[in-house]
Design a protein around this motif. Sequence first.
Motif, PDB file in Angstrom:
ATOM      1  N   MET A 140       0.818  -1.210   0.000  1.00  0.00           N
ATOM      2  CA  MET A 140       0.000   0.000   0.000  1.00  0.00           C
ATOM      3  C   MET A 140       0.861   1.272   0.000  1.00  0.00           C
ATOM      4  SD  MET A 140      -2.703  -1.579  -0.414  1.00  0.00           S
ATOM      5  CE  MET A 140      -3.844  -0.243  -0.546  1.00  0.00           C
TER       6      MET A 140
ATOM      7  N   ASP B 265       2.097   4.741  -1.013  1.00  0.00           N
ATOM      8  CA  ASP B 265       1.446   5.943  -1.542  1.00  0.00           C
ATOM      9  C   ASP B 265       2.175   6.447  -2.774  1.00  0.00           C
ATOM     10  OD1 ASP B 265      -0.453   5.943   0.461  1.00  0.00           O
ATOM     11  OD2 ASP B 265       0.615   7.396   1.715  1.00  0.00           O
TER      12      ASP B 265
ATOM     13  N   VAL C 181      -2.360  12.022  -2.408  1.00  0.00           N
ATOM     14  CA  VAL C 181      -2.166  10.626  -2.794  1.00  0.00           C
ATOM     15  C   VAL C 181      -2.945  10.363  -4.075  1.00  0.00           C
ATOM     16  CG1 VAL C 181      -2.522   8.216  -2.132  1.00  0.00           C
ATOM     17  CG2 VAL C 181      -1.815   9.887  -0.402  1.00  0.00           C
TER      18      VAL C 181
ATOM     19  N   ARG D  49      -2.615   4.040  -4.349  1.00  0.00           N
ATOM     20  CA  ARG D  49      -1.858   3.207  -3.407  1.00  0.00           C
ATOM     21  C   ARG D  49      -1.503   1.923  -4.134  1.00  0.00           C
ATOM     22  NH1 ARG D  49      -5.160   5.730   0.653  1.00  0.00           N
ATOM     23  NH2 ARG D  49      -3.732   6.937   1.945  1.00  0.00           N
TER      24      ARG D  49
ATOM     25  N   GLU E 123       0.114  -1.924  -4.307  1.00  0.00           N
ATOM     26  CA  GLU E 123       0.324  -3.129  -3.512  1.00  0.00           C
ATOM     27  C   GLU E 123       1.764  -3.620  -3.641  1.00  0.00           C
ATOM     28  OE1 GLU E 123      -2.511  -6.027  -4.812  1.00  0.00           O
ATOM     29  OE2 GLU E 123      -4.186  -4.997  -3.848  1.00  0.00           O
TER      30      GLU E 123
ATOM     31  N   ALA F  80       7.010   8.282  -5.722  1.00  0.00           N
ATOM     32  CA  ALA F  80       7.141   7.381  -4.577  1.00  0.00           C
ATOM     33  C   ALA F  80       8.557   7.484  -4.034  1.00  0.00           C
ATOM     34  CB  ALA F  80       6.841   5.944  -4.989  1.00  0.00           C
TER      35      ALA F  80
END
Length: 167
Positions: free
Chosen positions: A108, A110, A121, A124, A126, A152
Amino acid sequence: MMRPVILCALALCLLLIPAFQAAAQDRGPVTNLPLPRFVSMKAAEGNVRRGPSLTHQIDWIFKRRDAPLIITAEHGHWRRVEDRDGVGGWVHYSLLSGTRTAIVEHDMLDLLARPTEGALVVARLELGVIARLEQCESEWCRMNAGGFRGWARKDALWGIGPDEVFD
């Protein structure tokens, strides 16, 4: 009086030879590109062999297009690569791409609109998602994942060196 100067110059050269040899070893003998360096899988499948030729046994098959890999050695048309788990072997260079990708290492994660903490954001991501890297600064990378584009933290990705930057 000239002999001490010549002896000092000779001694300095002898001290610098190992440094020049180390710098030469940091480049691939075939491509003259830096080693190690990150690339990605161009093909959907790629045989990973024990050695750099078709006569060597296939140990496994990479089955993830765009997966980031790190090249650690070169021999002719073959590249020794490793994935994020340290699993590797020799693959033919035609299976690899210079397109930069990274794997998300934190669940998750951001994806932010700007390269600053607290920014909006955008998505999200994985754990294990592969994203295409567009730009990397000292602490942040701009990337595209599943149609979402944003920033990121570099330390949450595998496929980019900690000191590596590019546009």
